[in-house]
Design a protein around this motif. Structure first.
Motif, PDB file in Angstrom:
ATOM      1  N   GLN A   1       0.616  -1.295   0.154  1.00  0.00           N
ATOM      2  CA  GLN A   1       0.214  -0.086  -0.137  1.00  0.00           C
ATOM      3  C   GLN A   1       0.877   0.781   0.315  1.00  0.00           C
ATOM      4  OE1 GLN A   1      -2.863   0.507   3.112  1.00  0.00           O
ATOM      5  NE2 GLN A   1      -2.092  -2.435   3.428  1.00  0.00           N
ATOM      6  N   LEU A   2       2.254   1.152   0.050  1.00  0.00           N
ATOM      7  CA  LEU A   2       3.205   2.066   0.262  1.00  0.00           C
ATOM      8  C   LEU A   2       3.664   2.616  -0.874  1.00  0.00           C
ATOM      9  CD1 LEU A   2       5.095   0.690   3.964  1.00  0.00           C
ATOM     10  CD2 LEU A   2       2.892   1.844   3.311  1.00  0.00           C
ATOM     11  N   CYS A   3       3.460   4.393  -0.741  1.00  0.00           N
ATOM     12  CA  CYS A   3       4.217   4.773  -2.274  1.00  0.00           C
ATOM     13  C   CYS A   3       5.335   5.353  -1.598  1.00  0.00           C
ATOM     14  CB  CYS A   3       3.433   6.126  -2.395  1.00  0.00           C
ATOM     15  SG  CYS A   3       1.353   5.819  -2.814  1.00  0.00           S
ATOM     16  N   PRO A   4       6.578   5.240  -3.155  1.00  0.00           N
ATOM     17  CA  PRO A   4       8.110   6.113  -2.757  1.00  0.00           C
ATOM     18  C   PRO A   4       8.042   6.747  -1.993  1.00  0.00           C
ATOM     19  CG  PRO A   4       7.600   4.707  -4.715  1.00  0.00           C
ATOM     20  CD  PRO A   4       6.401   4.590  -4.072  1.00  0.00           C
ATOM     21  N   MET A   5       8.555   6.555  -1.129  1.00  0.00           N
ATOM     22  CA  MET A   5       8.757   7.944  -0.635  1.00  0.00           C
ATOM     23  C   MET A   5      10.149   9.168  -1.151  1.00  0.00           C
ATOM     24  SD  MET A   5       8.459   6.886   3.632  1.00  0.00           S
ATOM     25  CE  MET A   5       9.106   8.476   4.518  1.00  0.00           C
ATOM     26  N   GLY A   6       9.919  10.321  -0.958  1.00  0.00           N
ATOM     27  CA  GLY A   6      10.909  11.395  -1.470  1.00  0.00           C
ATOM     28  C   GLY A   6      11.026  11.924  -0.182  1.00  0.00           C
ATOM     29  N   ILE A   7      12.856  12.289   0.287  1.00  0.00           N
ATOM     30  CA  ILE A   7      13.101  12.233   1.740  1.00  0.00           C
ATOM     31  C   ILE A   7      14.173  13.295   1.731  1.00  0.00           C
ATOM     32  CG2 ILE A   7      12.174  11.015   3.177  1.00  0.00           C
ATOM     33  CD1 ILE A   7      15.265   9.498   3.656  1.00  0.00           C
ATOM     34  N   LEU A   8      15.214  14.265   2.801  1.00  0.00           N
ATOM     35  CA  LEU A   8      15.773  15.697   2.494  1.00  0.00           C
ATOM     36  C   LEU A   8      16.524  15.395   4.272  1.00  0.00           C
ATOM     37  CD1 LEU A   8      15.447  18.793   0.798  1.00  0.00           C
ATOM     38  CD2 LEU A   8      15.861  18.768   3.153  1.00  0.00           C
ATOM     39  N   LEU A   9      17.188  15.493   3.804  1.00  0.00           N
ATOM     40  CA  LEU A   9      17.708  15.576   5.392  1.00  0.00           C
ATOM     41  C   LEU A   9      18.103  16.426   5.758  1.00  0.00           C
ATOM     42  CD1 LEU A   9      19.849  13.742   7.468  1.00  0.00           C
ATOM     43  CD2 LEU A   9      22.320  13.684   5.790  1.00  0.00           C
ATOM     44  N   ASP A  10      17.547  16.834   6.566  1.00  0.00           N
ATOM     45  CA  ASP A  10      17.341  18.226   7.361  1.00  0.00           C
ATOM     46  C   ASP A  10      18.332  18.738   8.694  1.00  0.00           C
ATOM     47  OD1 ASP A  10      14.807  20.098   8.722  1.00  0.00           O
ATOM     48  OD2 ASP A  10      15.613  20.406  10.084  1.00  0.00           O
ATOM     49  N   ARG A  11      18.876  17.633   9.105  1.00  0.00           N
ATOM     50  CA  ARG A  11      20.171  18.321   9.915  1.00  0.00           C
ATOM     51  C   ARG A  11      20.714  16.336  10.305  1.00  0.00           C
ATOM     52  NH1 ARG A  11      16.740  20.975  14.436  1.00  0.00           N
ATOM     53  NH2 ARG A  11      15.537  21.351  12.880  1.00  0.00           N
ATOM     54  N   VAL A  12      21.930  17.316  10.596  1.00  0.00           N
ATOM     55  CA  VAL A  12      22.317  15.732  11.871  1.00  0.00           C
ATOM     56  C   VAL A  12      22.835  15.907  13.081  1.00  0.00           C
ATOM     57  CG1 VAL A  12      24.206  14.129  12.206  1.00  0.00           C
ATOM     58  CG2 VAL A  12      24.055  14.662   9.456  1.00  0.00           C
ATOM     59  N   VAL A  13      22.354  15.050  13.875  1.00  0.00           N
ATOM     60  CA  VAL A  13      22.474  15.659  15.438  1.00  0.00           C
ATOM     61  C   VAL A  13      23.727  14.930  16.467  1.00  0.00           C
ATOM     62  CG1 VAL A  13      20.658  16.826  15.470  1.00  0.00           C
ATOM     63  CG2 VAL A  13      20.563  14.561  16.624  1.00  0.00           C
ATOM     64  N   LEU A  14      24.322  15.128  17.281  1.00  0.00           N
ATOM     65  CA  LEU A  14      24.992  14.413  17.975  1.00  0.00           C
ATOM     66  C   LEU A  14      24.391  14.284  19.365  1.00  0.00           C
ATOM     67  CD1 LEU A  14      26.960  12.232  18.759  1.00  0.00           C
ATOM     68  CD2 LEU A  14      28.849  14.435  18.804  1.00  0.00           C
ATOM     69  N   THR A  15      23.230  13.689  20.222  1.00  0.00           N
ATOM     70  CA  THR A  15      22.860  12.943  21.330  1.00  0.00           C
ATOM     71  C   THR A  15      23.759  12.844  22.301  1.00  0.00           C
ATOM     72  OG1 THR A  15      22.640  10.858  21.391  1.00  0.00           O
ATOM     73  CG2 THR A  15      21.199  11.886  19.625  1.00  0.00           C
ATOM     74  N   SER A  16      23.088  13.184  23.884  1.00  0.00           N
ATOM     75  CA  SER A  16      23.857  12.602  24.868  1.00  0.00           C
ATOM     76  C   SER A  16      24.192  11.403  25.197  1.00  0.00           C
ATOM     77  CB  SER A  16      23.427  13.455  26.036  1.00  0.00           C
ATOM     78  OG  SER A  16      21.937  12.753  26.383  1.00  0.00           O
ATOM     79  N   THR A  17      23.397  10.662  24.675  1.00  0.00           N
ATOM     80  CA  THR A  17      24.274   9.285  24.992  1.00  0.00           C
ATOM     81  C   THR A  17      25.298   8.894  23.586  1.00  0.00           C
ATOM     82  OG1 THR A  17      22.141   8.072  23.544  1.00  0.00           O
ATOM     83  CG2 THR A  17      22.171   8.418  25.645  1.00  0.00           C
ATOM     84  N   GLY A  18      25.488   9.569  22.726  1.00  0.00           N
ATOM     85  CA  GLY A  18      26.964   9.171  21.812  1.00  0.00           C
ATOM     86  C   GLY A  18      26.060   9.390  20.308  1.00  0.00           C
ATOM     87  N   VAL A  19      24.857   9.183  20.537  1.00  0.00           N
ATOM     88  CA  VAL A  19      24.536   8.267  18.385  1.00  0.00           C
ATOM     89  C   VAL A  19      24.566   9.775  17.598  1.00  0.00           C
ATOM     90  CG1 VAL A  19      23.018   7.424  17.439  1.00  0.00           C
ATOM     91  CG2 VAL A  19      22.966   7.078  19.994  1.00  0.00           C
ATOM     92  N   LEU A  20      25.069   9.069  16.571  1.00  0.00           N
ATOM     93  CA  LEU A  20      24.711  10.484  15.884  1.00  0.00           C
ATOM     94  C   LEU A  20      24.140   9.873  14.784  1.00  0.00           C
ATOM     95  CD1 LEU A  20      26.960  12.838  14.834  1.00  0.00           C
ATOM     96  CD2 LEU A  20      27.781  11.500  13.074  1.00  0.00           C
ATOM     97  N   LEU A  21      22.923  11.066  14.679  1.00  0.00           N
ATOM     98  CA  LEU A  21      21.857  10.980  13.430  1.00  0.00           C
ATOM     99  C   LEU A  21      21.025  11.275  12.996  1.00  0.00           C
ATOM    100  CD1 LEU A  21      19.150  10.091  16.784  1.00  0.00           C
ATOM    101  CD2 LEU A  21      20.291   8.893  15.313  1.00  0.00           C
TER     102      LEU A  21
END
Length: 307
Positions: free
Chosen positions: A174-194
């Motif tokens: 049922q899903l349609c292809p998603m066009g996405i755009l990288l809004d930003r990269v963040v580094l959390t207090s737990t050390g994960v780069l997202l």
């Protein structure tokens, strides 16, 4: 006679304007009809994501670098329990998940993940190479909904798992292809780069999670992520950076992390990608997708075509 000609000219002009308006309306109607079923929810979801990403961007400053103190991950697991630091590199400590975690994730093709992974390594390797774990670029993914997770496990027989697989495939259809755009990269207090993404076309994550929830009624009520979020882990940092100072203080280290994140954002924010694949993953090791553990992947292409 002149009066007749003037009337005819005005009538002709009015008819032409009316005809152009009709064509314009029809074109706009066709465009609206071709949008995904969830398109009416996109503005709300975009706003929700922006709020989430703003909050995540403040997390490191508000809570400090907990990962430098062997703190918890975003899933309440100790970083020190997940990795061994030996010979100048990190090795994941794989632990069996009992029962296996059953995750439904969107996959980011290597067409898009490889350039992002290269940029992450280029920016973070020089000062963090011995204390950073880079996500496998072939497994970049966006978690949607868990049929079972480590916080609230839901055991399932082989027959129940196969029924879940069939249900997830029906959602993918049922899903349609998603066009996405990288809004930003963040580094959390737990050390994960997202990598934090926005949706510019196709089925929205809110709608995908709703469809999966309906298809998997036994799934834990409490899920791990907000309904609107669309993020993927790029790396995990577990230790102090190598800097020119022999005895760096906390503020200088935080500043260094901010500079690295800013440098990466300058390089890859605004990246566009297309998602067209939903995975049903049985993770036999804890965080198998993140740590290259043992798992079984069922891949489903989106069934909706916008062509």
């Amino acid at each position: 006679m002149a009066r007749v000609r003037n009337w005819y000219t005005r009538s002709k002009s009015a008819t032409l304007i009316w005809f152009i308006s009709l064509i314009t309306f029809y074109a706009l109607f066709r465009m609206a009809s071709n949008l995904s079923p969830s398109s009416k929810d996109l503005p709300v979801s975009i706003g929700e994501r922006l709020k989430l990403y703003d909050k995540m961007s403040r997390d490191l400053d508000e809570h400090g670098a907990l990962f430098l103190k062997h703190g918890e991950t975003s899933q309440s697991l100790l970083l020190s329990d997940l990795f061994d630091a030996k010979n100048g590199s990190l090795t994941p400590v794989l632990k069996a998940a009992n029962p296996p975690v059953r995750a439904n994730v969107l996959h980011l093709s290597t067409e898009y993940s490889l350039p992002i992974a290269k940029a992450v390594r280029d920016v973070f390797s020089p000062t963090l190479n011995e204390v950073i774990w880079f996500q496998n670029s072939e497994l970049y993914h966006f978690s949607m909904l868990h049929a079972s997770h480590h916080v609230l496990p839901v055991p399932a027989s082989e027959e129940e798992i196969e029924a879940e697989v069939d249900a997830v495939k029906s959602v993918a259809d049922q899903l349609c292809p998603m066009g996405i755009l990288l809004d930003r990269v963040v580094l959390t207090s737990t050390g994960v780069l997202l990598g934090c993404w926005q949706v510019i076309s196709g089925t929205d994550p809110v709608d995908i999670r709703s469809k999966l929830r309906n298809a998997l009624p036994r799934a834990p009520e409490k899920q791990l992520y907000a309904p609107a979020i669309l993020h993927t882990s790029l790396a995990r940092i577990l230790g102090h950076p190598k800097t020119s100072s022999e005895d760096p203080d906390v503020d200088s280290e935080l500043q260094h992390f901010h500079e690295l994140v800013a440098r990466l954002n300058k390089r890859i924010s605004g990246t566009k990608a297309t998602i067209s694949e939903l995975w049903y993953v049985e993770e036999y090791d804890v965080l198998a997708l993140a740590l290259d553990g043992k798992m079984k992947i069922r891949r489903f292409q989106f069934g909706c075509s916008k062509a």
